[in-house]
Design a protein around this motif. Structure first.
Motif, PDB file in Angstrom:
ATOM      1  N   ALA A 105       0.776  -1.249  -0.187  1.00 16.68           N
ATOM      2  CA  ALA A 105      -0.105  -0.030   0.239  1.00 16.68           C
ATOM      3  C   ALA A 105       0.766   1.273  -0.106  1.00 16.68           C
ATOM      4  CB  ALA A 105      -1.021   0.180   1.224  1.00 16.68           C
ATOM      5  N   VAL A 165      -8.902  -3.324   1.868  1.00 20.42           N
ATOM      6  CA  VAL A 165      -7.892  -2.332   2.590  1.00 20.42           C
ATOM      7  C   VAL A 165      -7.623  -2.322   4.088  1.00 20.42           C
ATOM      8  CG1 VAL A 165      -7.908  -0.726   0.682  1.00 20.42           C
ATOM      9  CG2 VAL A 165      -9.359  -0.391   2.620  1.00 20.42           C
ATOM     10  N   ILE A 181      -3.885  -2.046   5.542  1.00 19.88           N
ATOM     11  CA  ILE A 181      -3.009  -0.967   5.521  1.00 19.88           C
ATOM     12  C   ILE A 181      -2.734  -0.328   6.750  1.00 19.88           C
ATOM     13  CG2 ILE A 181      -2.959   1.457   4.705  1.00 19.88           C
ATOM     14  CD1 ILE A 181      -4.902   0.838   2.275  1.00 19.88           C
TER      15      ILE A 181
END
Length: 427
Positions: free
Chosen positions: A185, A280, A283
Motif C-alpha cells: 500500500a 484495505v 493498510i
C-alpha cells in the motif's frame, strides 16, 4: 503370507551391505511394496548425496516427493534440490514486470482429496508458508492456503514453481477457492492517488469480476460473500459526506479530507470486514501493509496468476500516475487524455465501451488488451448459458464512484476550462 512379511532382519542386513548402486536398484524396484520404516532404514545407509538425488530424479513425481522426506540430505544447495524435485515440469510462463518499488504477495488456495504431508518444505518452498483453510470444501481431504513472502520483480518466478509443485502433489483449486493478490500500500503516497484508484475500480467493478478469471470461467460460488463489491458502500460514503449535518468519528470527511492517514482510516472504517473484492483493512498493519484483490477464482495455473498480477498492477500504476497529474501546473495532451479516459469511466453506460476505456487507460499494447477482452467476452457468454439464477454476480450490488459527485449530464458538459479551474491548474 506376503514377501514383505517374510522379510526378516537377516535379509535386511544383507540389503544394507549391498553397494550403493545395487541399493538404489533395490529401492527403485521395491519402494511401493516395502514397509516405510524398512525403506527409510535402507535409504539412509546411502551416504552419497548425488546418489540420493538420483533416487528422487528417477521416480515418478508423487513418489519422489514422498521418499524425499526419508533422505538425510546435507551439504547440498537448495537450488540443486529444487532442480531435481522440479525435473522438467515447468513451462516458463510469461512473467510481466511490475513497476519499481511495487511489491506483490500471492495467496494460493487449494484442496486435496487426501492428506498430504509436505516434505522438504523449508528446502524447496523458499519463504512461502502453508496454513490450513477450513473454508475450502473437499470430500475426505483438506484445504490449504499457500502464502508467498513479499515479492519483487526478481522473485516472481517462484510463483510458477510453487504452483506447479503443488499441482504435481495432487492439489487443485475448486469453485470454493479464491485467488488473492496483495500489493504494497505504500506505493500510494497521496489522497489523489487513492481517489483515482477508487474511481477506476469503482466504475468498472462488475467488469473486473469477469476479466480476473480465465476464459471459459465464471466468478466462483459465494463470491458475493467472500469478495463483495465495494463501489456501492464507497458511493454511499461520498454522498453522505457532502451533507451539511454530516458527522463521523474523529471529524474526518472522505470528500474533502486533506490528511492522508485520516483519509485511509476513514476508508478502512467504511469496510465492516475484509471480505470485499478490494480489501484495505491491512493498510498500516506492521505485518501486512497491503491492498488485497480478492475477486478472482482460485487457480494453480501460473499463466493466469501472472496475467492477474499484470492487470491489478497496471490499475495501481495508472492510479499513481493520474494522482501525480493533479499536482502538476501544466498538462500535456497525452496527460489530458489519460485523465479524460478515467473520467469517461464514470459516465459510459455500455459495458463494452467501458471495458475498452479501462484497457486503453491501463495498458499500452494491444496484446495485453486482447487477453482481457477475450476473458470478458467468454465470461458473458458462459454467464448467459448458465442463466440468471445460476449467475454468482446476481447478488452483488454495484455502484459508481465519483469524488466530484456530478451527474452524468454535468460531467458530459464539463470543458477543459472547468477542469483546470477546479484543480487550480494553468493552461
Amino acid at each position: 503370507m506376503s514377501w514383505i512379511e517374510k522379510l526378516d532382519v537377516n535379509e535386511i542386513g544383507k540389503i544394507v551391505k549391498y553397494p550403493d548402486d545395487k541399493k538404489i536398484l533395490w529401492i527403485k524396484s521395491n519402494y511401493k511394496n516395502v514397509e516405510e520404516r524398512v525403506l527409510k532404514y535402507v535409504v539412509n545407509t546411502i551416504y552419497s548425496n548425488k546418489l540420493k538425488m538420483d533416487i528422487i530424479n528417477s521416480l515418478p513425481f508423487d513418489e519422489a516427493f514422498k521418499i524425499s522426506e526419508m533422505l538425510n540430505i546435507e551439504g547440498i544447495s537448495d537450488d540443486y534440490i529444487r532442480t531435481f524435485i522440479k525435473k522438467d515440469y515447468f513451462e516458463n510462463s510469461k512473467i510481466y514486470s511490475i513497476p519499481d518499488y511495487m511489491t506483490v504477495g500471492v495467496e494460493l488456495e487449494m484442496v486435496n482429496s487426501y492428506t498430504v504431508h509436505v516434505n522438504l518444505q523449508k528446502r524447496i518452498l523458499y519463504d512461502y508458508s502453508i496454513v490450513e483453510e477450513d473454508s475450502l470444501s473437499t470430500i475426505g481431504g483438506y484445504g490449504i492456503e499457500v502464502r508467498s513472502p513479499i515479492l519483487k520483480n526478481g522473485d516472481l518466478n517462484t510463483i510458477e514453481e510453487i504452483a506447479e509443485l503443488f499441482s504435481r502433489m495432487g492439489f487443485k483449486s475448486n469453485n470454493t477457492c479464491g485467488g488473492h493478490i496483495h500489493f504494497g500500500a505504500d506505493y500510494f503516497n497521496s489522497i489523489e492517488m487513492w481517489k483515482c484508484f477508487y474511481e477506476i475500480i469503482g466504475n468498472v467493478e462488475e467488469i473486473m469480476y469477469k476479466i480476473c478469471n480465465d476464459k471459459e470461467e465464471i466468478p466462483r460460488n459465494k463470491v458475493d460473500f467472500y469478495a463483495k463489491p465495494v463501489s456501492k458502500i464507497m458511493n454511499y460514503e461520498i454522498e453522505d459526506s457532502k451533507k451539511v449535518n454530516y458527522y463521523m468519528p474523529d471529524s474526518v470527511n472522505i470528500y474533502n479530507e486533506t490528511d492522508l492517514d485520516s483519509f485511509i482510516k476513514r476508508i478502512q472504517y467504511i469496510y465492516d470486514e475484509k471480505y470485499y473484492g478490494v480489501n484495505v483493512k491491512n493498510i498500516n498493519n506492521k505485518d501486512k501493509n497491503t491492498i488485497e484483490f480478492r475477486m478472482a477464482n482460485g487457480t494453480l495455473e501460473p499463466r493466469i496468476i501472472y496475467e492477474n498480477i499484470h492487470l491489478y498492477a497496471s490499475i495501481i500504476r495508472a492510479s499513481r500516475e493520474l494522482g501525480e497529474l493533479y499536482k502538476k501546473d501544466y498538462l500535456t495532451d497525452v496527460e489530458k487524455t489519460k485523465i479524460q479516459l478515467k473520467e469517461n469511466l464514470k459516465v459510459l453506460e455500455y459495458e463494452d465501451e467501458k471495458a475498452d476505456t479501462l484497457l486503453d487507460l491501463i495498458f499500452e499494447n494491444d496484446e495485453d488488451r486482447e487477453i482481457f477482452k477475450e476473458r470478458l467476452e467468454s465470461a458473458n457468454e458462459n454467464l448467459r448459458l448458465k442463466g440468471y439464477h445460476c449467475n454468482p454476480l446476481k447478488r452483488c450490488k454495484f455502484g459508481t464512484v465519483d469524488f466530484n459527485n456530478e451527474t452524468r449530464e454535468e460531467h458530459r458538459n464539463k470543458s477543459w476550462d472547468d477542469f483546470y479551474k477546479e484543480n487550480d491548474l494553468d493552461r
